[in-house]
Enzyme design. Structure first.
Site, PDB file in Angstrom:
ATOM      1  CE1 TYR A  30      -3.353   2.765   0.692  1.00  0.00           C
ATOM      2  CE2 TYR A  30      -1.804   3.429   2.529  1.00  0.00           C
ATOM      3  CZ  TYR A  30      -2.764   3.552   1.474  1.00  0.00           C
ATOM      4  OH  TYR A  30      -3.403   5.277   1.596  1.00  0.00           O
ATOM      5  CB  ALA A  85      -3.318   7.109   4.863  1.00  0.00           C
ATOM      6  CB  SER A 112      -3.545  11.286   6.491  1.00  0.00           C
ATOM      7  OG  SER A 112      -4.184  10.735   5.625  1.00  0.00           O
ATOM      8  CE  LYS A 249      -0.242  16.155  -0.500  1.00  0.00           C
ATOM      9  NZ  LYS A 249      -0.504  14.918  -1.476  1.00  0.00           N
ATOM     10  NE  ARG A 276      -0.893   6.424  -2.347  1.00  0.00           N
ATOM     11  CZ  ARG A 276       0.068   5.153  -2.112  1.00  0.00           C
ATOM     12  NH1 ARG A 276       0.932   4.633  -2.312  1.00  0.00           N
ATOM     13  NH2 ARG A 276      -1.380   4.746  -1.145  1.00  0.00           N
TER      14      ARG A 276
END
Length: 381
Positions: A30, A85, A112, A249, A276
């Site tokens: 991840y 995250a 986050s 952002k 990502r």
């Protein structure tokens, strides 16, 4: 895990190598994955290598000052911490450890929305270190549920966060193949702490919204919760709610930078979400100067993505960034040794920045101007 008995780490790459060998596969894939073929992810770092430093010599560099200001707050260095995250997958203390490390190094941390520690608990974790710490910002996704979104803003303000950074590049989650293969979900003992326990179920559920055969649990969660109608009118809405500065952002073009200025934002973070989201999008350092020229000093511009060396920081500042933000290196350092690991990582890259400034002939951050770098295609003087 603790890296206290491991071989000394001397670069940010060393922290990554430690994490590669020690992190749980679900968390590792991840954290490290990008979208599709991960071309943009890899180019974020490679693009820095294509930029040449033009050092000046015979200057007194016996004393180097890396202090600067962002959004009116003084920090010890233009190296800050980006929102990443679910940090408790890397270390049990997660976001609290990162916040304390940022406080100790007097630099900005961005929390986050998808943190595994709440807004309030993260803020409270630094109280014992002193009341007047460095700035904390809150990253924000705009949810379909506007009441929930408003509440996130209000909670951040009430907890002492000094800016809101709205992520604008995620109407849908990028196609991250390792997460699809792994059917990524949060470990059962963790939740998205800023929301109810329902989110714990949703982030592990890939059956939502017709995504069952070809998505991760997180992609299903985004499809069910995050508003894909996001537009500039929503930035105006955030500004109407927030009593603190609002940044955007995820800007990569001059056109969007101009629209951001017209929308009255307080700052821009040049970002491609760590590679990502849109694969084959520009590396952030390649997009930076275009954005800075369009903004023309009207708002502060920041950069995240691919920063691994002090020379990378120097190059970003020379091309117009006010500061840079580190993402994955923080996660690797957390996994290595929690709060102390993040402090150690920040010490290393800050020392590299001081060395880069000295060898380039820059005594203070404001000395780092466009003259100090040459980008691909730029003619030699």
């Amino acid at each position: 895990m603790s890296g206290s008995n491991q071989q000394q780490l001397v670069s940010l790459d060393d922290f990554e190598q430690y994490a590669m060998a020690n992190l749980d596969r679900n968390a590792l894939d991840y954290y490290r994955s990008g979208s599709q073929d991960m071309i943009t992810l890899h180019d974020n770092q490679r693009a820095f290598d294509r930029i040449v430093v033009r050092p000046r010599v015979l200057r007194d560099v016996s004393s180097i000052d890396t202090t600067t200001t962002i959004q009116g707050s003084h920090i010890s260095s233009p190296i800050c911490i980006a929102p990443t995250a679910m940090q408790r997958m890397a270390h049990t203390e997660g976001e609290c450890a990162t916040a304390r490390a940022a406080h100790r190094k007097n630099t900005c941390m961005v929390l986050s929305s998808w943190s595994t520690t709440s807004i309030e608990d993260t803020a409270a974790s630094t109280k014992e270190l002193g009341e007047n710490g460095p700035p904390k910002w809150m990253q924000l996704y705009i949810y379909k549920d506007r009441v929930a979104t408003r509440r996130l803003i209000e909670r951040a303000q009430d907890s002492g966060y000094t800016a809101i950074a709205v992520t604008v590049d995620t109407p849908y989650l990028g196609r991250r193949l390792p997460d699809i293969r792994n059917r990524f979900s949060l470990p059962p003992h963790l939740t998205l702490a800023n929301f109810a326990d329902l989110e714990k179920v949703q982030v592990g559920r890939a059956e939502a919204d017709g995504l069952a055969t070809n998505a991760s649990g997180l992609a299903a969660y985004v499809a069910s919760q995050i508003d894909p109608t996001l537009s500039w009118k929503h930035i105006a809405w955030v500004k109407s709610v927030a009593r603190i500065p609002v940044l955007v952002k995820g800007i990569l073009t001059a056109e969007d930078a101009l629209l951001a200025v017209q929308a009255g934002v307080d700052g821009i973070i040049v970002s491609n979400h760590g590679g990502r989201q849109m694969d084959t999008a520009s590396a952030t350092i390649d997009a930076l100067e275009e954005v800075c020229k369009a903004v023309d000093g009207r708002v502060e511009v920041f950069l995240d993505g691919g920063v691994r060396r002090g020379t990378d920081v120097l190059k970003a500042l020379a091309l117009g960034a006010k500061a840079v933000f580190l993402g994955r290196p923080v996660l690797w350092a957390l996994n290595y040794n929690g709060e102390d690991g993040v402090v150690e990582m920040l010490d290393i890259i800050n020392e590299e920045l001081r060395m880069a400034m000295a060898l380039a002939g820059c005594v203070k951050v404001s000395d780092i101007t466009r003259d100090y770098v040459r980008v691909p295609g730029q003619p030699r003087l």
